[in-house]
Structure formats: structure tokens, C-alpha cells
Design a protein around this motif. Structure first.
Motif, PDB file in Angstrom:
ATOM      1  N   UNK A  94       0.856  -1.185   0.000  1.00 53.55           N
ATOM      2  CA  UNK A  94       0.000   0.000   0.000  1.00 53.55           C
ATOM      3  C   UNK A  94       0.894   1.237   0.000  1.00 53.55           C
ATOM      4  N   UNK A  95       0.573   2.207  -0.848  1.00 58.34           N
ATOM      5  CA  UNK A  95       1.428   3.394  -0.964  1.00 58.34           C
ATOM      6  C   UNK A  95       0.607   4.676  -0.882  1.00 58.34           C
ATOM      7  N   UNK A  96      -0.130   4.873   0.228  1.00 60.69           N
ATOM      8  CA  UNK A  96      -0.880   6.130   0.353  1.00 60.69           C
ATOM      9  C   UNK A  96       0.067   7.323   0.407  1.00 60.69           C
ATOM     10  N   UNK A  97      -0.387   8.460  -0.092  1.00 64.57           N
ATOM     11  CA  UNK A  97       0.406   9.680   0.006  1.00 64.57           C
ATOM     12  C   UNK A  97       0.385  10.170   1.454  1.00 64.57           C
ATOM     13  N   UNK A  98       1.409  10.885   1.888  1.00 68.26           N
ATOM     14  CA  UNK A  98       1.405  11.438   3.252  1.00 68.26           C
ATOM     15  C   UNK A  98       0.492  12.658   3.341  1.00 68.26           C
ATOM     16  N   UNK A  99      -0.768  12.400   3.086  1.00 68.83           N
ATOM     17  CA  UNK A  99      -1.805  13.435   3.093  1.00 68.83           C
ATOM     18  C   UNK A  99      -3.005  12.875   3.841  1.00 68.83           C
ATOM     19  N   UNK A 100      -4.053  13.657   3.925  1.00 71.09           N
ATOM     20  CA  UNK A 100      -5.277  13.181   4.572  1.00 71.09           C
ATOM     21  C   UNK A 100      -5.934  12.104   3.707  1.00 71.09           C
ATOM     22  N   UNK A 101      -6.841  11.362   4.335  1.00 73.78           N
ATOM     23  CA  UNK A 101      -7.619  10.348   3.604  1.00 73.78           C
ATOM     24  C   UNK A 101      -8.339  11.013   2.431  1.00 73.78           C
ATOM     25  N   UNK A 102      -8.975  12.151   2.715  1.00 77.71           N
ATOM     26  CA  UNK A 102      -9.718  12.890   1.680  1.00 77.71           C
ATOM     27  C   UNK A 102      -8.793  13.266   0.516  1.00 77.71           C
ATOM     28  N   UNK A 103      -7.650  13.859   0.843  1.00 81.14           N
ATOM     29  CA  UNK A 103      -6.753  14.358  -0.204  1.00 81.14           C
ATOM     30  C   UNK A 103      -6.130  13.228  -1.022  1.00 81.14           C
ATOM     31  N   UNK A 104      -5.984  12.044  -0.434  1.00 81.55           N
ATOM     32  CA  UNK A 104      -5.504  10.895  -1.201  1.00 81.55           C
ATOM     33  C   UNK A 104      -6.468  10.566  -2.327  1.00 81.55           C
ATOM     34  N   UNK A 136     -16.031   3.243   7.567  1.00 83.38           N
ATOM     35  CA  UNK A 136     -14.918   3.196   8.526  1.00 83.38           C
ATOM     36  C   UNK A 136     -14.217   4.545   8.668  1.00 83.38           C
ATOM     37  N   UNK A 137     -14.283   5.373   7.640  1.00 80.57           N
ATOM     38  CA  UNK A 137     -13.466   6.606   7.662  1.00 80.57           C
ATOM     39  C   UNK A 137     -14.264   7.899   7.499  1.00 80.57           C
ATOM     40  N   UNK A 138     -15.570   7.826   7.298  1.00 81.37           N
ATOM     41  CA  UNK A 138     -16.331   9.040   6.934  1.00 81.37           C
ATOM     42  C   UNK A 138     -16.221  10.148   7.975  1.00 81.37           C
ATOM     43  N   UNK A 139     -15.976   9.794   9.239  1.00 79.31           N
ATOM     44  CA  UNK A 139     -15.833  10.814  10.284  1.00 79.31           C
ATOM     45  C   UNK A 139     -14.382  11.200  10.529  1.00 79.31           C
ATOM     46  N   UNK A 140     -13.475  10.663   9.713  1.00 78.14           N
ATOM     47  CA  UNK A 140     -12.036  10.904   9.937  1.00 78.14           C
ATOM     48  C   UNK A 140     -11.328  11.272   8.633  1.00 78.14           C
ATOM     49  N   UNK A 141     -12.020  11.951   7.728  1.00 82.34           N
ATOM     50  CA  UNK A 141     -11.456  12.207   6.403  1.00 82.34           C
ATOM     51  C   UNK A 141     -10.229  13.124   6.445  1.00 82.34           C
ATOM     52  N   UNK A 142     -10.100  13.918   7.521  1.00 81.44           N
ATOM     53  CA  UNK A 142      -8.943  14.828   7.622  1.00 81.44           C
ATOM     54  C   UNK A 142      -7.737  14.149   8.266  1.00 81.44           C
ATOM     55  N   UNK A 143      -7.942  12.918   8.734  1.00 75.39           N
ATOM     56  CA  UNK A 143      -6.854  12.185   9.376  1.00 75.39           C
ATOM     57  C   UNK A 143      -5.821  11.756   8.332  1.00 75.39           C
ATOM     58  N   UNK A 144      -4.570  11.632   8.757  1.00 77.06           N
ATOM     59  CA  UNK A 144      -3.533  11.173   7.835  1.00 77.06           C
ATOM     60  C   UNK A 144      -3.809   9.739   7.387  1.00 77.06           C
ATOM     61  N   UNK A 145      -3.640   9.506   6.091  1.00 78.46           N
ATOM     62  CA  UNK A 145      -3.826   8.149   5.558  1.00 78.46           C
ATOM     63  C   UNK A 145      -2.799   7.191   6.149  1.00 78.46           C
ATOM     64  N   UNK A 146      -1.668   7.723   6.595  1.00 79.41           N
ATOM     65  CA  UNK A 146      -0.606   6.875   7.140  1.00 79.41           C
ATOM     66  C   UNK A 146      -0.966   6.309   8.508  1.00 79.41           C
ATOM     67  N   UNK A 147      -2.038   6.830   9.124  1.00 77.87           N
ATOM     68  CA  UNK A 147      -2.462   6.319  10.431  1.00 77.87           C
ATOM     69  C   UNK A 147      -3.395   5.113  10.304  1.00 77.87           C
ATOM     70  N   UNK A 148      -3.778   4.769   9.086  1.00 70.57           N
ATOM     71  CA  UNK A 148      -4.705   3.657   8.861  1.00 70.57           C
ATOM     72  C   UNK A 148      -3.969   2.319   8.960  1.00 70.57           C
TER      73      UNK A 148
END
Length: 251
Positions: A94-104, A136-148
Motif C-alpha cells: 500500500x502506498x498512500x500519500x502522506x496526506x489526509x484520507x480525503x486528499x488521497x 470506517x473513515x467518513x468521520x475521519x477524512x482529515x486524518x492522515x492516511x498513514x495512520x490507517x
């Protein structure tokens, strides 16, 4: 089934090394096709020819034709960026960008000119729903994708690929780094997605190929040894090398 990908007399070289030999295949649309075979047999190389990822490797030379929906993707007039929009890819890690879930998820649509916030919101929600991740993520869209978790990150990468509305989704051993529960979730997701997308997956896991795919291609030494419906290939292979591989005698 109608074919969406047609490969004819394909040879691929990395410098002097020939990685693919005389590959001719037709891959049907809106179905799952699995590529299996031992390490170094050419399956990932062929997958990467379908969105020209091999172009990034110096010394790569391609002979033969690869067509998607009747059009050669190696023609001089093909825009590679547009091709990769149509043919999305999910990698082994998995290679999410170091951005929020939304911004990914919004990254691709923004790259292709979509800036309206309401439209982006719709795309993000639709893509996350398609990847069975929204609840699972709709209330955490501003959270970093790297925390998933790893499994969530891989589903986020699938959502990110779907956000630009591809026709084809390439999956390069996309569950090999995941635990069994996350693997099962992705397999269930892929089964749902095949109704809307053409999926081509490379897997080392023969049980996975047998579970989720409709067609399977067995590679050996850069060549296609056998290609048939999955049930046929696993229950009654026509080539002794296929039988030896799926029964665990080598590979």
C-alpha cells in the motif's frame, strides 16, 4: 465475453534480457483475469505493459502490439497520462500519500482539472464506498492516511485508483502483504468491482486465483504456458508444466 485487451506477438526486452516471449492473449472486459507463475516468470512485467509502467525502466524495448478497446497503446500519438487514467494500478505494498484520507482520493480528480469542492466531495464518497471503506473513515477524512491499518491503506489505494473512473484495474500482488482478514475483505471487494471494471491481477496465491478469477494465465520463463477458464485450468490443465506447478511440484 467481449475482449477489451488484445495482446499480439508481444516481446519485451530489458536491455539484452528478454523478459516476455511471443505473448498473445485476449482479456475479457468486466471479469477478473489472474496471472500466476513462479517468481521472475514475466507476469508482473506483462501487467506493467498494460499501462506502460515499463516505460520508466531504462533500456526497455517492446515489440508486437497491445490494444485496449481496439486501439494500440504503444502508438506514438498515445498520451500516457490519459492511458494511466483509464488503466489504474494497485501495487503490492500500500502506498498512500502522506496526506489526509480525503486528499488521497481527491488527488487524481484534482490532477485532471476537477476543483469544485462539491464535486470532489461526491467523488471521494463514491470512491470510498466502492472500496467498502466509507463507513470506517467518513468521520475521519482529515486524518492522515498513514495512520490507517495496512488493509485500510490498501483499500484506500483502490479508492484512489477508482476516483479517476478507470476502465481497467491492475492489481500487482495487492494482498500479499496483508493479514488473512484484510485479504478476504479485498477479495470480496474485487468480486463486487468486476461488475463495473475489468480486473487483471497478479498473484502468487493459487488459492486466491481459484477463488476470485474467471480466467487464469499460467506463465513460465516469460511465456504463456496455458490460458483458460479458471475452473478448467485448476481441475484439468492441458499442459504437464501447469499441472506440476499447481500441484506444488515446483515454483
Amino acid at each position: 465475453m467481449n475482449s477489451i485487451i488484445e495482446i499480439k506477438d508481444l516481446n519485451l526486452y530489458y536491455g539484452e534480457f528478454q523478459a516476455l516471449r511471443n505473448i498473445s492473449l485476449e482479456i475479457p472486459e468486466k471479469a477478473i483475469t489472474a496471472f500466476i507463475g513462479p517468481s521472475g516468470c514475466g507476469k508482473s512485467t506483462l501487467l506493467r505493459t498494460l499501462n506502460r509502467m515499463n516505460d520508466m525502466i531504462p533500456g526497455t524495448r517492446v515489440e508486437g502490439t497491445v490494444s485496449i478497446a481496439g486501439r494500440s497503446i504503444y502508438s506514438n500519438d498515445v498520451d500516457v497520462e490519459t492511458l494511466r487514467k483509464r488503466v489504474g494500478m494497485v501495487f503490492q505494498q500500500a502506498n498512500p500519500f502522506p496526506k489526509s484520507i480525503y486528499d488521497n482520493v481527491a488527488y487524481g480528480p484534482r490532477l485532471h482539472g476537477i476543483t469544485d469542492r462539491k464535486r470532489l466531495d461526491e467523488i471521494v464518497e463514491k470512491s470510498l464506498r466502492s472500496a467498502v471503506l466509507w463507513h470506517e473513515v467518513k468521520d475521519h477524512l482529515k486524518r492522515s492516511a498513514l495512520s490507517m491499518s495496512g488493509g485500510q491503506q490498501q483499500r484506500l489505494c483502490i479508492a484512489r485508483a477508482l476516483a479517476v473512473e478507470p476502465d481497467i484495474l491492475l492489481m500487482d500482488e495487492s494482498t500479499s502483504a496483508l493479514d488473512p482478514i484484510s485479504t478476504l475483505k479485498i477479495e470480496e471487494l474485487v468480486q463486487e468491482l468486476k461488475n463495473r471494471y475489468t480486473i487483471v491481477m497478479v498473484t502468487h496465491n493459487m488459492h486466491q486465483a481459484a477463488r476470485v478469477s474467471q480466467q487464469t494465465v499460467f506463465f513460465l520463463g516469460g511465456e504463456v504456458v496455458e490460458y483458460s477458464e479458471t475452473k478448467q485450468l485448476f481441475s484439468n490443465p492441458t499442459d504437464k508444466r501447469t499441472e506440476d506447478y499447481i500441484s506444488g511440484r515446483f515454483g
